[in-house]
Design a protein around this motif. Structure first.
Motif, PDB file in Angstrom:
ATOM      1  N   PHE A   4      22.481  17.637  14.370  1.00  0.00           N
ATOM      2  CA  PHE A   4      21.108  18.085  14.074  1.00  0.00           C
ATOM      3  C   PHE A   4      20.788  17.975  12.588  1.00  0.00           C
ATOM      4  O   PHE A   4      19.618  17.980  12.191  1.00  0.00           O
ATOM      5  CB  PHE A   4      20.891  19.531  14.566  1.00  0.00           C
ATOM      6  CG  PHE A   4      21.494  20.574  13.670  1.00  0.00           C
ATOM      7  CD1 PHE A   4      20.737  21.166  12.661  1.00  0.00           C
ATOM      8  CD2 PHE A   4      22.824  20.941  13.800  1.00  0.00           C
ATOM      9  CE1 PHE A   4      21.303  22.112  11.823  1.00  0.00           C
ATOM     10  CE2 PHE A   4      23.393  21.887  12.967  1.00  0.00           C
ATOM     11  CZ  PHE A   4      22.628  22.473  11.974  1.00  0.00           C
ATOM     12  N   TRP A 111      30.558  21.222  18.629  1.00  0.00           N
ATOM     13  CA  TRP A 111      30.378  19.873  18.074  1.00  0.00           C
ATOM     14  C   TRP A 111      30.786  19.806  16.616  1.00  0.00           C
ATOM     15  O   TRP A 111      31.262  18.793  16.117  1.00  0.00           O
ATOM     16  CB  TRP A 111      28.910  19.447  18.218  1.00  0.00           C
ATOM     17  CG  TRP A 111      28.016  20.178  17.269  1.00  0.00           C
ATOM     18  CD1 TRP A 111      27.592  19.752  16.058  1.00  0.00           C
ATOM     19  CD2 TRP A 111      27.499  21.513  17.420  1.00  0.00           C
ATOM     20  NE1 TRP A 111      26.831  20.727  15.446  1.00  0.00           N
ATOM     21  CE2 TRP A 111      26.769  21.816  16.257  1.00  0.00           C
ATOM     22  CE3 TRP A 111      27.580  22.481  18.428  1.00  0.00           C
ATOM     23  CZ2 TRP A 111      26.125  23.041  16.076  1.00  0.00           C
ATOM     24  CZ3 TRP A 111      26.941  23.704  18.239  1.00  0.00           C
ATOM     25  CH2 TRP A 111      26.232  23.968  17.083  1.00  0.00           C
ATOM     26  N   ASN A 156      36.774  26.919   9.223  1.00  0.00           N
ATOM     27  CA  ASN A 156      35.475  27.364   9.715  1.00  0.00           C
ATOM     28  C   ASN A 156      35.555  27.762  11.193  1.00  0.00           C
ATOM     29  O   ASN A 156      36.103  27.027  12.026  1.00  0.00           O
ATOM     30  CB  ASN A 156      34.444  26.235   9.583  1.00  0.00           C
ATOM     31  CG  ASN A 156      33.073  26.661  10.097  1.00  0.00           C
ATOM     32  OD1 ASN A 156      32.487  27.602   9.586  1.00  0.00           O
ATOM     33  ND2 ASN A 156      32.561  25.993  11.128  1.00  0.00           N
ATOM     34  N   VAL A 197      33.347  36.104  14.095  1.00  0.00           N
ATOM     35  CA  VAL A 197      32.776  37.427  14.395  1.00  0.00           C
ATOM     36  C   VAL A 197      33.818  38.470  14.793  1.00  0.00           C
ATOM     37  O   VAL A 197      33.517  39.664  14.823  1.00  0.00           O
ATOM     38  CB  VAL A 197      31.683  37.365  15.504  1.00  0.00           C
ATOM     39  CG1 VAL A 197      30.531  36.473  15.089  1.00  0.00           C
ATOM     40  CG2 VAL A 197      32.240  36.910  16.845  1.00  0.00           C
ATOM     41  N   TYR A 220      24.649  35.052  12.379  1.00  0.00           N
ATOM     42  CA  TYR A 220      23.446  34.473  12.987  1.00  0.00           C
ATOM     43  C   TYR A 220      22.773  35.537  13.846  1.00  0.00           C
ATOM     44  O   TYR A 220      23.430  36.176  14.671  1.00  0.00           O
ATOM     45  CB  TYR A 220      23.802  33.253  13.837  1.00  0.00           C
ATOM     46  CG  TYR A 220      24.200  32.080  12.983  1.00  0.00           C
ATOM     47  CD1 TYR A 220      23.230  31.382  12.271  1.00  0.00           C
ATOM     48  CD2 TYR A 220      25.528  31.700  12.832  1.00  0.00           C
ATOM     49  CE1 TYR A 220      23.574  30.322  11.444  1.00  0.00           C
ATOM     50  CE2 TYR A 220      25.881  30.646  12.005  1.00  0.00           C
ATOM     51  CZ  TYR A 220      24.898  29.958  11.315  1.00  0.00           C
ATOM     52  OH  TYR A 220      25.236  28.913  10.496  1.00  0.00           O
TER      53      TYR A 220
HETATM   54  O1  LIG Z   1      28.577  23.994  11.540  1.00  0.00           O
HETATM   55  C1  LIG Z   1      27.762  25.049  11.921  1.00  0.00           C
HETATM   56  C2  LIG Z   1      28.578  26.009  12.742  1.00  0.00           C
HETATM   57  O2  LIG Z   1      29.537  26.638  11.895  1.00  0.00           O
HETATM   58  C3  LIG Z   1      27.709  27.042  13.477  1.00  0.00           C
HETATM   59  O3  LIG Z   1      28.419  27.483  14.595  1.00  0.00           O
HETATM   60  C4  LIG Z   1      27.764  28.369  15.505  1.00  0.00           C
HETATM   61  C5  LIG Z   1      27.627  29.753  14.912  1.00  0.00           C
HETATM   62  O4  LIG Z   1      27.078  30.619  15.841  1.00  0.00           O
HETATM   63  C6  LIG Z   1      27.817  30.781  17.061  1.00  0.00           C
HETATM   64  O5  LIG Z   1      27.141  31.662  17.875  1.00  0.00           O
HETATM   65  C7  LIG Z   1      26.860  32.938  17.323  1.00  0.00           C
HETATM   66  C8  LIG Z   1      28.038  33.857  17.550  1.00  0.00           C
HETATM   67  O6  LIG Z   1      27.714  35.168  17.059  1.00  0.00           O
HETATM   68  C9  LIG Z   1      26.580  35.755  17.675  1.00  0.00           C
HETATM   69  O7  LIG Z   1      26.399  37.050  17.097  1.00  0.00           O
HETATM   70  C10 LIG Z   1      25.357  34.894  17.407  1.00  0.00           C
HETATM   71  O8  LIG Z   1      24.202  35.470  18.032  1.00  0.00           O
HETATM   72  C11 LIG Z   1      25.593  33.478  17.937  1.00  0.00           C
HETATM   73  O9  LIG Z   1      24.510  32.639  17.525  1.00  0.00           O
HETATM   74  C12 LIG Z   1      27.905  29.413  17.748  1.00  0.00           C
HETATM   75  O10 LIG Z   1      28.655  29.536  18.938  1.00  0.00           O
HETATM   76  C13 LIG Z   1      28.554  28.418  16.796  1.00  0.00           C
HETATM   77  O11 LIG Z   1      28.573  27.127  17.397  1.00  0.00           O
HETATM   78  O12 LIG Z   1      26.535  26.454  14.009  1.00  0.00           O
HETATM   79  C14 LIG Z   1      25.736  25.661  13.180  1.00  0.00           C
HETATM   80  C15 LIG Z   1      26.588  24.523  12.728  1.00  0.00           C
HETATM   81  O13 LIG Z   1      25.815  23.624  11.987  1.00  0.00           O
END
Ligand SMILES: O[C@@H]1[C@@H](O)[C@H](O[C@@H]2CO[C@@H](O[C@@H]3CO[C@@H](O)[C@H](O)[C@H]3O)[C@H](O)[C@H]2O)OC[C@H]1O
Length: 446
Positions: A4, A111, A156, A197, A220
């Motif tokens: 993306f 990914w 990461n 997390v 996030y």
């Molecule tokens: O390279 C980045 C990558 O590091 C990033 O990974 C995602 C991060 O969020 C993950 O989900 C979160 C897990 O915690 C919860 O509290 C949140 O609500 C979720 O969004 C997700 O599984 C990862 O893939 O994503 C962006 C990439 O560009």
């Protein structure tokens, strides 16, 4: 590079292979080299600094250091772009954190681990782990004297499925010992398990066992994404949810009195070409989420690193203009990729959800015990798993060659034009985001 961020489908290793097939090794390498050169240069660092920001997290792929077919041999140009980016930042007064964004075999099924599979093989093969420890030794040797490198973000978003996270802890022990044998001064940043997390299985004695170490959460917020349960309006309930989710992520560090860093966070944004006249109102809400998260962090004096600096217009502080050769060439392709929901990040699956629903239903109806539908990682529901496998891997695999075909017959001058589309001069700024970041960066320094 991620799908993306740069516009390609699937994973970085796939598009590198496909482009080499179409253009030949040398010209493909030329394109990626020029792409990296334009992606981050001095004007980028100056702009970043002008907002009052003082540290940038640089995501690197392990493949820059080691060729899978030639293990334990440092690539000739391993540090070419990393040195360049770090020294540009140093020159303008920005610290850098080196983030190992991909590990051999993939540290997660995302990914972004660049493995092309939902199984994180890094945890299953000692060989992969040995490789990464070796790579960290090379990096620590190279940067141990560098004053502008703030530290090393060892891995990461690990996703070790072991119930006690045992393989992650063992890997951190090994990486820590190997790095510390070379470099005792730079800080280490350790992400929690399951996408940064979960620290619940981290060792009781972490504070003494891993000296000079910060623990990285990725915060996030669900409200910053298209699948938000409701439009964000900054109500007291919504703010409480933001705060509680964040507090939960850092609770282990708080109990132990350890240092926390928010290594990734930030909403994604609507785009007029896909979201039409809703774009502005959606983005106003997203900026509100951003601000409310920053209020929480500022109160806690929490350091953070926004995700992300540059892309083609979904999340970046700056983004490639639609009037550039790259964006014009891929205009129709990107629209198709969006409608097919081939990227997982912030996906909008309204056009294809019903097509994949029968697979979801089949899985659900075929597994007798509902508890058996819960596989690792827990945030991958049956729906999410089907999405990841059928769209972001299977569908993407078929689009990879198509992406590469757009380059057929191009000479170096044309490739340079495409790569240059990513230069700061050809980017637009996401003013709403930058305004908020600037305001908080300054209030933090007071
Ligand atoms: O390279 C980045 C990558 O590091 C990033 O990974 C995602 C991060 O969020 C993950 O989900 C979160 C897990 O915690 C919860 O509290 C949140 O609500 C979720 O969004 C997700 O599984 C990862 O893939 O994503 C962006 C990439 O560009």
């Amino acid at each position: 590079m991620e799908n993306f961020i740069s516009g390609y489908p699937g994973c970085e290793f796939q598009i590198r292979e496909a482009l080499a097939e179409v253009l030949g090794e040398q010209k493909a390498e030329f394109f990626f080299d020029r792409f990296l050169e334009h992606f981050f240069a001095e004007p980028d660092a100056l702009f970043f600094k002008s907002l009052g920001l003082n540290c940038i997290r640089i995501a690197v792929n392990y493949r820059h250091f080691q060729d899978d077919m030639n293990p334990r041999v440092l690539r000739k140009e391993a540090f070419k772009h990393l040195d360049r980016a770090i020294n540009i930042c140093a020159k303008v007064g920005i610290y850098t954190v080196i983030d190992m964004h991909t590990a051999p075999g993939g540290q997660s099924g995302g990914w972004h681990a660049d493995a092309g599979s939902h199984i994180a093989a890094f945890w299953q093969h000692r060989h992969f782990q040995d490789s990464l420890v070796w790579i960290w030794e090379q990096i620590a040797t190279h940067y141990r004297e560098h004053e502008w490198v703030a530290g090393y973000n060892v891995l990461n978003e690990p996703a070790d499925p072991h119930p006690q996270h045992a393989r992650l802890i063992a890997f951190y022990d090994r990486a820590y010992t190997a790095i510390r044998a070379i470099d005792t001064r730079h800080a280490l940043f350790l992400d929690g398990n399951t996408f940064a997390v979960d620290f619940s299985k981290f060792p009781e004695d972490a504070g003494v066992r891993w000296a000079n170490t910060a623990y990285a959460i990725h915060d996030y917020a669900i409200y910053g994404f298209p699948n938000s349960p409701e439009p964000y309006a900054g109500t007291e309930e919504q703010k409480t949810l933001l705060r509680n989710t964040y507090k939960r992520k850092r609770s282990w560090m708080d109990q132990k009195g350890l240092c926390v860093w928010n290594g990734e966070w930030g909403p994604v944004y609507a785009r007029t070409e896909y979201d039409g006249d809703q774009t502005e109102s959606i983005n106003e809400r997203r900026y509100m989420v951003l601000k409310d998260q920053l209020d929480i962090y500022t109160k806690d004096r929490l350091s953070w690193s926004i995700w992300l600096y540059k892309d083609i217009g979904f999340q970046g502080m700056v983004y490639v203009s639609r009037e550039t050769p790259y964006m014009e060439l891929f205009k129709n392709f990107l629209e198709r990729k969006h409608n097919l929901a081939v990227d997982a990040w912030g996906k909008d699956d309204k056009y294809v959800k019903s097509i994949y629903q029968p697979i979801v239903d089949l899985v659900k109806s075929s597994v007798s015990d509902e508890s058996k539908l819960k596989l690792y990682p827990p945030l991958w529901s049956v729906e999410e798993r089907v999405t990841r496998l059928s769209r972001t891997m299977l569908m993407a695999e078929f689009l990879v060659n198509e992406w590469a075909e757009y380059f057929r017959g191009m000479d170096e001058a044309q490739l340079e034009e495409l790569a240059k589309s990513f230069s700061f001069e050809q980017c637009l700024k996401r003013d709403g985001l930058n305004k908020v970041l600037r305001e908080y960066a300054h209030s933090w320094q007071k």
